[in-house]
Write an enzyme that holds these catalytic residues in place. Structure first.
Site, PDB file in Angstrom:
ATOM      1  N   SER A 121       0.915  -1.255   0.028  1.00 47.35           N
ATOM      2  CA  SER A 121       0.055  -0.084  -0.062  1.00 47.35           C
ATOM      3  C   SER A 121       0.868   1.301   0.052  1.00 47.35           C
ATOM      4  CB  SER A 121      -0.894  -0.155   1.207  1.00 47.35           C
ATOM      5  OG  SER A 121      -1.790   1.138   1.102  1.00 47.35           O
ATOM      6  N   CYS A 123      -0.591   3.070  10.463  1.00 49.18           N
ATOM      7  CA  CYS A 123       0.213   4.259  10.083  1.00 49.18           C
ATOM      8  C   CYS A 123       0.789   5.172  11.224  1.00 49.18           C
ATOM      9  CB  CYS A 123      -0.658   5.316   9.352  1.00 49.18           C
ATOM     10  SG  CYS A 123      -0.047   6.970   8.778  1.00 49.18           S
ATOM     11  N   GLY A 141      11.413  -3.603   3.516  1.00 46.35           N
ATOM     12  CA  GLY A 141      12.861  -3.717   3.144  1.00 46.35           C
ATOM     13  C   GLY A 141      13.200  -4.737   2.071  1.00 46.35           C
ATOM     14  N   THR A 184       8.839   0.398  -0.979  1.00 44.35           N
ATOM     15  CA  THR A 184       9.993   1.260  -1.096  1.00 44.35           C
ATOM     16  C   THR A 184      10.989   0.867  -2.394  1.00 44.35           C
ATOM     17  OG1 THR A 184       9.989   1.490   0.861  1.00 44.35           O
ATOM     18  CG2 THR A 184      11.921   2.390  -0.176  1.00 44.35           C
TER      19      THR A 184
HETATM   20  O1  RRO Z   1       0.010   8.073   4.238  1.00 43.14           O
HETATM   21  C1  RRO Z   1       0.960   8.131   5.289  1.00 43.14           C
HETATM   22  O2  RRO Z   1       1.441   8.992   5.604  1.00 43.14           O
HETATM   23  C2  RRO Z   1       1.094   6.643   5.491  1.00 43.14           C
HETATM   24  C3  RRO Z   1       0.240   5.454   5.811  1.00 43.14           C
HETATM   25 BR1  RRO Z   1      -1.364   5.639   5.562  1.00 43.14          BR
HETATM   26  C4  RRO Z   1       0.807   4.229   6.416  1.00 43.14           C
HETATM   27  O3  RRO Z   1       0.293   3.459   6.616  1.00 43.14           O
HETATM   28  N1  RRO Z   1       2.122   4.297   6.487  1.00 43.14           N
HETATM   29  C5  RRO Z   1       3.233   5.232   6.093  1.00 43.14           C
HETATM   30  O4  RRO Z   1       4.263   5.015   6.585  1.00 43.14           O
HETATM   31  N2  RRO Z   1       2.672   6.548   5.792  1.00 43.14           N
END
Ligand code: RRO
Length: 304
Positions: free
Chosen positions: A23, A130, A244, A266
């Site tokens: 995601s 998140c 990673g 990433t």
């Molecule tokens: O949108 C974000 O800043 C974000 C989300 Br939804 C997430 O699940 N993990 C992340 O590192 N950033």
């Protein structure tokens, strides 16, 4: 030796190989998700979608350092109503589609999951993790009680598979996974990003506009592996490993720790969708040279 079978399953969902798009990367449009699938991924996880559209945080939202990156995007997304068309189109192209959702209460998660079911998603991934948005994600996914309540409420509302995505920013990630299992989840996804921050010494201030963000990329692989290992030792659900992964041997390590599939994020943002074909080829070569003929033979082998 014949070509190894790289097909795998996460519960009832079958995949042509263990590589899924994580995601947050290229998961906002049907065209980009179809491109990722055509580049060799076995399925995709969408951007995390909430009830209303959100612009996210102001720039800078990303900081890249050699072995990974920090982000604080702030859950930018078009909202559940506008996202219906994206899920429908992606599914219509034959792409296994896991819809990521975030809410601020169990009822909100359940309503979002019901919409994603109606749109035809193959599963929902609950973003309980998140690390840096107040009122969402890890703020409600850091205790077993709250994880259990969200999963149970979603379970009572939809029939499609529920994947629960865990935060590593807790002392006992396996306890969170156990609560999700008890409440009726179908799979555990581990991990979301590791809480961190960057400071600019010259500017004497944090680099990200939100100051604190989530770290991903090669730097976090060993946190992910340890989390998958602990979770698969505690709970009987399939585990999807994230964190990673950038080459075939990284995938093998996650499978051996107990994952049945993995997500790549990433590395895709650094190298584009073509990384899926490369990683799939490397995994297949690794399996051939090490004498594995199926993914199943590798899952959890480092635990035995
Ligand atoms: O949108 C974000 O800043 C974000 C989300 Br939804 C997430 O699940 N993990 C992340 O590192 N950033």
């Amino acid at each position: 030796m014949s070509v190894p079978d790289t097909g795998t399953a996460v519960g009832t969902l079958k995949f042509r190989n263990p590589l899924l798009l994580a995601s947050g990367i290229l998961g906002e449009s049907a065209a980009s998700m179809v491109r990722v699938y055509n580049s060799g991924a076995a399925g995709v996880v969408t951007k995390s979608i909430g009830s209303e559209s959100r612009p996210g945080y102001r720039n800078p939202t990303v900081f890249e350092f050699g072995s990974g990156m920090l982000n604080a995007m702030g859950l930018p997304n078009p909202g559940i109503v506008d996202f219906g068309e994206v899920v429908r189109k992606t599914r219509a192209s034959g792409v296994p589609t896991i819809a990521s959702i975030f809410g601020s209460s169990p009822a909100e998660f359940a309503a979002l999951a019901a919409s994603m079911q109606e749109y035809g998603a193959d599963a929902v991934e609950l973003n309980l993790s998140c690390p840096h948005v107040e009122g969402f994600g890890a703020e409600i996914g850091s205790t077993p009680a709250m994880v259990g309540e969200v999963v149970k409420t979603v379970r009572d509302s939809v029939s499609l598979p529920i994947w629960a995505k865990m935060t590593p920013n807790v002392s006992d990630v396996a306890a969170l996974a156990g609560a999700a299992e008890d409440a009726g989840a179908d799979a555990i996804v581990a991990i979301n990003t590791v809480k961190g921050m960057a400071i600019s010494a010259k500017l004497r201030m944090p680099v990200l506009s939100h100051s604190v963000g989530g770290m991903s990329g090669r730097a976090v692989k060993y946190v992910g592996l340890r989390s998958v290992y602990e979770i698969s030792g505690r709970c009987g659900l399939p585990v999807v490993g994230v964190g990673g992964i950038s080459c075939g041997e990284d995938v093998a390590e996650y499978l051996m720790a107990g994952a049945s599939a993995v997500q790549v994020g990433t590395a895709v943002s650094e190298g584009g969708p073509g990384v899926f074909g490369r990683i799939a080829g490397e995994l297949s070569s690794f399996m051939s040279s090490e004498g594995f003929s199926s993914i199943r033979e590798m899952v959890g082998i480092a635990r035995r």
